[in-house]
Design a protein around this motif. Sequence first.
Motif, PDB file in Angstrom:
ATOM      1  N   GLN A  42       0.826  -1.202   0.000  1.00  0.00           N
ATOM      2  CA  GLN A  42       0.000   0.000   0.000  1.00  0.00           C
ATOM      3  C   GLN A  42       0.859   1.250   0.000  1.00  0.00           C
ATOM      4  O   GLN A  42       0.566   2.221  -0.704  1.00  0.00           O
ATOM      5  N   ARG A  45       2.315   2.297  -3.221  1.00  0.00           N
ATOM      6  CA  ARG A  45       1.345   3.056  -4.012  1.00  0.00           C
ATOM      7  C   ARG A  45       1.272   4.504  -3.540  1.00  0.00           C
ATOM      8  O   ARG A  45       1.136   5.423  -4.338  1.00  0.00           O
ATOM      9  N   ARG A  48       4.231   6.302  -4.993  1.00  0.00           N
ATOM     10  CA  ARG A  48       4.023   6.617  -6.422  1.00  0.00           C
ATOM     11  C   ARG A  48       3.035   7.764  -6.583  1.00  0.00           C
ATOM     12  O   ARG A  48       3.208   8.625  -7.445  1.00  0.00           O
ATOM     13  N   PHE A  49       1.993   7.776  -5.765  1.00  0.00           N
ATOM     14  CA  PHE A  49       1.022   8.865  -5.815  1.00  0.00           C
ATOM     15  C   PHE A  49       1.697  10.203  -5.486  1.00  0.00           C
ATOM     16  O   PHE A  49       1.517  11.190  -6.195  1.00  0.00           O
ATOM     17  N   ASP A  62      -1.707   6.571 -11.594  1.00  0.00           N
ATOM     18  CA  ASP A  62      -2.595   5.473 -11.950  1.00  0.00           C
ATOM     19  C   ASP A  62      -3.804   5.579 -11.033  1.00  0.00           C
ATOM     20  O   ASP A  62      -3.710   5.280  -9.842  1.00  0.00           O
ATOM     21  N   ASP A  65      -4.843   3.075  -8.284  1.00  0.00           N
ATOM     22  CA  ASP A  65      -4.179   2.997  -6.982  1.00  0.00           C
ATOM     23  C   ASP A  65      -5.113   3.449  -5.864  1.00  0.00           C
ATOM     24  O   ASP A  65      -4.972   3.009  -4.724  1.00  0.00           O
ATOM     25  N   VAL A  69      -5.732   0.767  -1.870  1.00  0.00           N
ATOM     26  CA  VAL A  69      -5.241   1.175  -0.556  1.00  0.00           C
ATOM     27  C   VAL A  69      -6.425   1.280   0.405  1.00  0.00           C
ATOM     28  O   VAL A  69      -7.582   1.291  -0.013  1.00  0.00           O
ATOM     29  N   SER A  74      -6.889   6.413   0.730  1.00  0.00           N
ATOM     30  CA  SER A  74      -7.486   6.928  -0.513  1.00  0.00           C
ATOM     31  C   SER A  74      -8.218   8.237  -0.253  1.00  0.00           C
ATOM     32  O   SER A  74      -8.225   9.125  -1.116  1.00  0.00           O
TER      33      SER A  74
END
Length: 114
Positions: A42, A45, A48-49, A62, A65, A69, A74
């Motif tokens: 998680q 991700r 990356r976010f 993306d 993603d 999570v 999110s």
Amino acid sequence: MRVDVNRAESDLDDSRSSEATQAGAQAFLRLLNLAEQRDSGQIARVARFLASLYNGQAFPLDPYDLRAVDVAISDDMLCCLDALRWGRADLHTLGNARMLAVIERWGLRWPADA
């Protein structure tokens, strides 16, 4: 009368923008702390976010993603996107050096042409 309506709409937009920016800044810092301190799929991700907020061309987002999570994570991602939409400030400037360290920590690679 129309001037009053335009003024009210502008004031509402300013208020909404300010609220979104404040909420987004808090969410960004929570996500940044996760990316610095935790280690899981998680959180990869999340890293990356955050990188996509830092440089969306080098690290594209993306949207799936958001589904991979926990809800709280999110929700924070969505707060960041809302702040980005209102455009009062670039969130990554809250921790520029920290962002670069997260990109490095998670092994995210800059494109050759970046």
